[in-house]
Design a protein around this motif. Structure first.
Motif, PDB file in Angstrom:
ATOM      1  N   VAL A  15       0.742  -1.329   0.063  1.00  0.00           N
ATOM      2  CA  VAL A  15      -0.125   0.033   0.048  1.00  0.00           C
ATOM      3  C   VAL A  15       0.576   1.323  -0.413  1.00  0.00           C
ATOM      4  CG1 VAL A  15      -1.705   1.554   1.266  1.00  0.00           C
ATOM      5  CG2 VAL A  15      -1.908  -1.123   0.980  1.00  0.00           C
ATOM      6  N   LEU A  16       0.589   2.082  -0.589  1.00  0.00           N
ATOM      7  CA  LEU A  16       1.171   3.431  -0.916  1.00  0.00           C
ATOM      8  C   LEU A  16       0.652   4.344   0.159  1.00  0.00           C
ATOM      9  CD1 LEU A  16       3.685   5.289  -1.903  1.00  0.00           C
ATOM     10  CD2 LEU A  16       2.033   5.387  -4.180  1.00  0.00           C
ATOM     11  N   VAL A  17       0.980   5.579   0.532  1.00  0.00           N
ATOM     12  CA  VAL A  17       1.041   6.335   1.621  1.00  0.00           C
ATOM     13  C   VAL A  17       1.679   7.684   0.843  1.00  0.00           C
ATOM     14  CG1 VAL A  17       0.591   7.343   3.671  1.00  0.00           C
ATOM     15  CG2 VAL A  17       0.680   5.191   3.229  1.00  0.00           C
ATOM     16  N   LEU A  49       0.481  14.937  -6.993  1.00  0.00           N
ATOM     17  CA  LEU A  49      -0.415  13.858  -7.588  1.00  0.00           C
ATOM     18  C   LEU A  49      -0.819  14.422  -8.469  1.00  0.00           C
ATOM     19  CD1 LEU A  49      -2.677  14.361  -4.247  1.00  0.00           C
ATOM     20  CD2 LEU A  49      -0.820  13.081  -4.717  1.00  0.00           C
ATOM     21  N   VAL A  50      -1.781  13.449  -9.076  1.00  0.00           N
ATOM     22  CA  VAL A  50      -2.272  13.522 -10.729  1.00  0.00           C
ATOM     23  C   VAL A  50      -4.162  12.875 -10.116  1.00  0.00           C
ATOM     24  CG1 VAL A  50      -2.863  12.356 -12.999  1.00  0.00           C
ATOM     25  CG2 VAL A  50      -0.022  12.722 -12.044  1.00  0.00           C
ATOM     26  N   ALA A  94       0.275   8.548  -6.823  1.00  0.00           N
ATOM     27  CA  ALA A  94       1.182   9.663  -6.568  1.00  0.00           C
ATOM     28  C   ALA A  94       2.897   9.936  -7.345  1.00  0.00           C
ATOM     29  CB  ALA A  94       1.417   9.199  -5.059  1.00  0.00           C
ATOM     30  N   VAL A  95       3.173  11.170  -7.046  1.00  0.00           N
ATOM     31  CA  VAL A  95       3.890  11.233  -8.554  1.00  0.00           C
ATOM     32  C   VAL A  95       5.019  11.167  -7.237  1.00  0.00           C
ATOM     33  CG1 VAL A  95       5.187  12.767  -9.653  1.00  0.00           C
ATOM     34  CG2 VAL A  95       3.100  12.300  -9.597  1.00  0.00           C
ATOM     35  N   THR A  96       6.469  10.105  -8.079  1.00  0.00           N
ATOM     36  CA  THR A  96       7.637   9.967  -7.174  1.00  0.00           C
ATOM     37  C   THR A  96       8.493  10.148  -7.704  1.00  0.00           C
ATOM     38  OG1 THR A  96       6.518   8.911  -5.395  1.00  0.00           O
ATOM     39  CG2 THR A  96       8.604   9.095  -5.382  1.00  0.00           C
ATOM     40  N   ARG A  97       9.752  11.165  -7.710  1.00  0.00           N
ATOM     41  CA  ARG A  97      10.626  11.577  -8.460  1.00  0.00           C
ATOM     42  C   ARG A  97      10.475  11.298  -9.924  1.00  0.00           C
ATOM     43  NH1 ARG A  97      12.149   7.504  -4.394  1.00  0.00           N
ATOM     44  NH2 ARG A  97      12.580   5.945  -5.618  1.00  0.00           N
ATOM     45  N   GLY A  98       9.246  12.142 -10.899  1.00  0.00           N
ATOM     46  CA  GLY A  98       8.863  12.450 -11.505  1.00  0.00           C
ATOM     47  C   GLY A  98       8.705  11.112 -12.593  1.00  0.00           C
TER      48      GLY A  98
END
Lengths: 138, 138, 138
Positions: free
Chosen positions: A131-133, C38-39, C104-108
């Motif tokens: 699960v992502l938070v 966030l998208v 979620a957007v993480t490191r592009g």
């Protein structure tokens, strides 16, 4: 704007189960330092859900029975996806219960009504899943 | 980053009803001063939904009949949750229709397609319940 | 805080179909320059869904058959909405599969588990319809 990312791991012993993850999300929120913003909490697998409802075991039994009534696991041959797989029903159950929740953060806390709790909903367990938070705000 | 928080109160006379809350969300958006960002609008109770669909009374009747066909209110004894309660079906209906919507804010307005309206979906009314509007952006 | 807005247009030849739009969302993310955030990706029409699941044609067939089993298109006269319309079932199907996803957007990059793909779910096609991509972050 601050952002914070954390993956939670689960290894559910049963095929189907609901786990209350509210405290783990609250811990991530404390770690993030965010006081005002949004928390996204989503299953990273497509046979699992994250949802918000009541922490009441009778209701969870009703949920599990109802889901299996509308999208039965058996016979597995009723689904075209089940060629070398047996989890088509789990994909459908996850669609009904949803992939994610978005929760407001107000004054450093999850902004919840009186009975809201966050659950990981496993529909195809017996293996490690995540699960992502993701938290953004200030 | 700006953030804005508002709770809306509802006291629906019927057990099941849908209420168009689009104008109240638009008013909250004006109050927030946010021009670009996201609006989260969620039920704070676990027997209610916030969802987006058409404002058409025939369709709302179809929704209510269809939900009661797949998750009947009666007989209330069919659900294990209903020990001193009669709202297990309302918990299931809310799971199907969802807890929340997230809406884009573009140039100070809800960024909507032609027919999108926000509804509070009550499945266990006759008492006071809340909806949260949380807005973040700039 | 950065924000980015893009509308994607679709004109599906069939009444019901699922289209993988992951690459178009990834392209919007690159255009936005957002690395953490966030998208939001949502259908702008109320007879369509955006959802995340597996890109497997057998499963998509199962989804379409299952949805038509629980909310049949025919006979169209079973729905009160269908006065001069025939798409009440499409409104219900969209409610089950949901309007939107938040990723979620993480490191592009879209922060995805191993099999997550974003789909446009059309339940009343044969005409032009839109999906909104809204990205906020830094």
């Amino acid at each position: 704007m601050k952002s914070f990312t954390k993956e939670l791991w689960f290894n559910i012993k049963d095929r189907v189960a609901f786990i209350d993850i509210t405290e783990q999300v609250e811990e991530a929120l404390r770690e993030s330092g965010v006081k005002e913003g949004l928390v996204l909490c989503n299953a990273m697998h497509i046979t699992a859900s994250v949802f918000i409802n009541d922490n009441e075991s009778g209701l969870h039994n009703d949920f599990i029975e109802w889901l299996d009534e509308v999208a039965p696991h058996d016979p597995v041959t009723r689904y075209r996806h089940n060629v070398g797989e047996d989890n088509a029903d789990a994909h459908i159950k996850r669609q009904i219960f949803g992939r994610e929740v978005v929760v407001a953060v107000t004054r450093g806390a999850l902004h919840f009504g009186p009975w809201e709790r966050i659950f990981y909903g496993e529909f195809d367990g017996k293996r490690k899943k995540r699960v992502l938070v993701k938290i953004i705000g200030e």
